[in-house]
Scaffold this active site. Structure first.
Site, mmCIF file in Angstrom:
data_model
loop_
_atom_site.group_PDB
_atom_site.id
_atom_site.type_symbol
_atom_site.label_atom_id
_atom_site.label_comp_id
_atom_site.label_asym_id
_atom_site.label_seq_id
_atom_site.Cartn_x
_atom_site.Cartn_y
_atom_site.Cartn_z
ATOM 1 C CG LEU B 169 -2.010 -1.136 1.304
ATOM 2 C CD1 LEU B 169 -2.741 -1.062 2.661
ATOM 3 C CD2 LEU B 169 -3.001 -0.921 0.043
ATOM 4 C CB CYS B 170 0.364 4.383 -1.751
ATOM 5 S SG CYS B 170 0.843 5.913 -1.894
ATOM 6 C CG PHE B 171 -1.808 6.289 2.057
ATOM 7 C CD1 PHE B 171 -1.487 7.665 2.536
ATOM 8 C CD2 PHE B 171 -2.517 6.052 0.892
ATOM 9 C CE1 PHE B 171 -2.059 8.695 1.788
ATOM 10 C CE2 PHE B 171 -3.078 7.272 0.241
ATOM 11 C CZ PHE B 171 -2.831 8.508 0.535
#
Lengths: 132, 278
Positions: B169-171
């Site tokens: 996940l990017c976050f």
């Protein structure tokens, strides 16, 4: 003629092509040291498969760095006859040699006269200077 | 860049595939564009385009080089089968996967012939990443949040095995210009640069999603004063809409910082039958 930056032709999108006059009609293609430096921290690269056709000015692969994806454009039309095996797993090597050791694909050219429309080394250097 | 204009494209909810197709079309036709519309005039030639996404359902967007198969094995998504139950779409930009739910997604497209944002090179535009993210940080700080640029990096080593160890996940990933509130990343952006122009899109987390409740958004991370209560309405469309208006203002600030003042801001709705993408 050796594969060194001075002997190459370029696209303004920073791909280079080396086409020795050896009668083979095979051109070697890569991205310039300037492009590698601009891309900074290459993470992924996708290259075409041997046997695929490419068109001059069209995308032949993609590269990702710093969460940005940039297509790579083919300087000439033709058929892919070889890809640089394993280069996508050691992209860091392009930082030290984007040319002889950093070539990406070889193309059997369908129209070698397309080379005449590309930038030579001096013109490419001028472009880089203009872009500052 | 006097006389430059910003076109804001408004829309209504679409599927992930439709949203990605629109961005790709806008990028490939940035030569520059000539939009046709009955209102406010027949032909509009914007210098910069800003678009906000509307998602018809929670959607996972994967980075250009990611595979959905990684979802099952990655450390941060292993044990989250609910993520596999929602639709996914592949982005044309880099970075990690984004869960589009309780967030605001934006895109900015700048044609290559625009000289104001130094688009002549190859790869990413640090200038654009930084301008938008610094503007958002400044706005969040004004709202009383402990916001800053991440200045940290989980970046992959070029071409090495480490790239496979990055979070899915990017976050969960960090690049130095990501926007964080405390230790929580709330804004991440990614780019695609082609011959015709540069696309930057990003995701701004408003509040946590039931599909991955440990990722917190700005609405979860602060208590806002009464005047900003609309920012706190967790889980509601209204909060996302309020934050979208706020984010639009921050993006305008960023653009003005890059190119100076603009001549005009034009708004078109993509659902208006008179509007045609070039």
């Amino acid at each position: 003629m050796t594969l060194s930056p001075e002997n190459l032709k370029y696209l303004s999108s920073h791909e280079w092509v080396y086409a020795p006059e050896d009668g083979s009609g095979v051109a070697t293609v890569g991205i310039s040291a300037f492009a590698v430096a601009e891309l900074n921290d290459l993470v992924y690269m996708a290259l075409p498969k041997v046997g695929q056709s490419v068109e001059a000015g069209q995308e032949f692969g993609e590269v990702e760095s710093v969460k940005a994806v940039s297509p790579m454009y083919s300087p000439v039309s033709g058929q892919i006859v070889e890809i640089h095996e394993g280069i996508v797993d050691r992209l860091e090597s392009l930082n030290s040699d984007a040319y002889a050791g950093g070539w990406l694909i070889k193309i059997k050219m369908s129209d070698p006269s397309q080379l005449d429309g590309l930038l030579d080394y001096q013109a490419y250097q001028k472009l880089l200077a203009q872009n500052g | 860049m006097s006389g430059a204009s910003i076109l804001v494209l408004e829309d209504s909810p679409r599927t992930g595939v439709e949203n990605m197709q629109i961005d790709q079309q806008l990028l490939l036709t940035a030569d520059p564009w000539e939009f046709v519309s009955c209102k406010p005039s027949d032909k509009i030639k914007p210098s910069i385009l800003v678009r906000f996404y509307y998602w018809s359902e929670p959607t996972l967007s994967l980075g250009n080089f990611q595979s959905i198969k990684e979802l099952e094995h990655a450390e941060d998504t292993f044990g989250h089968p609910e993520l596999a139950s929602i639709p996914w779409v592949q982005r044309k930009t880099g970075g990690g996967a984004i869960l589009h739910d309780q967030e605001v997604t934006y895109s900015i497209v700048i044609p290559s012939d625009d000289s104001g944002v130094a688009l002549s090179g190859k790869g990413h535009s640090e200038k654009l990443y930084r301008a938008v993210h610094e503007s958002v940080v400044a706005g969040l700080v004004d709202l009383g949040l402990d916001a800053s640029l991440s200045e940290a990096c989980t970046c992959s080593v070029a071409g090495g095995k480490e790239k496979d160890k990055e979070p899915f996940l990017c976050f969960h990933r960090r690049t130095p210009v990501d926007v964080v509130v405390g230790n929580h990343k709330v804004l991440g952006s990614a780019q695609r640069r082609v011959k015709t122009g540069l696309l930057q899109h990003g995701s701004f987390l408003v509040s946590k999603s039931p599909y991955y409740p440990t990722l917190l958004g700005v609405g979860d991370l602060a208590q806002f004063p009464p005047a900003y209560r609309g920012f706190q309405a967790r889980g509601s469309q209204d909060a996302c809409r309020n934050w979208q208006d706020w984010l639009e203002g921050r993006i305008f600030q960023a653009i003005w910082g890059l190119i100076g003042s603009t001549k005009e801001i034009i708004r078109l709705n993509l659902r208006d039958s008179s509007v045609r993408i070039p």
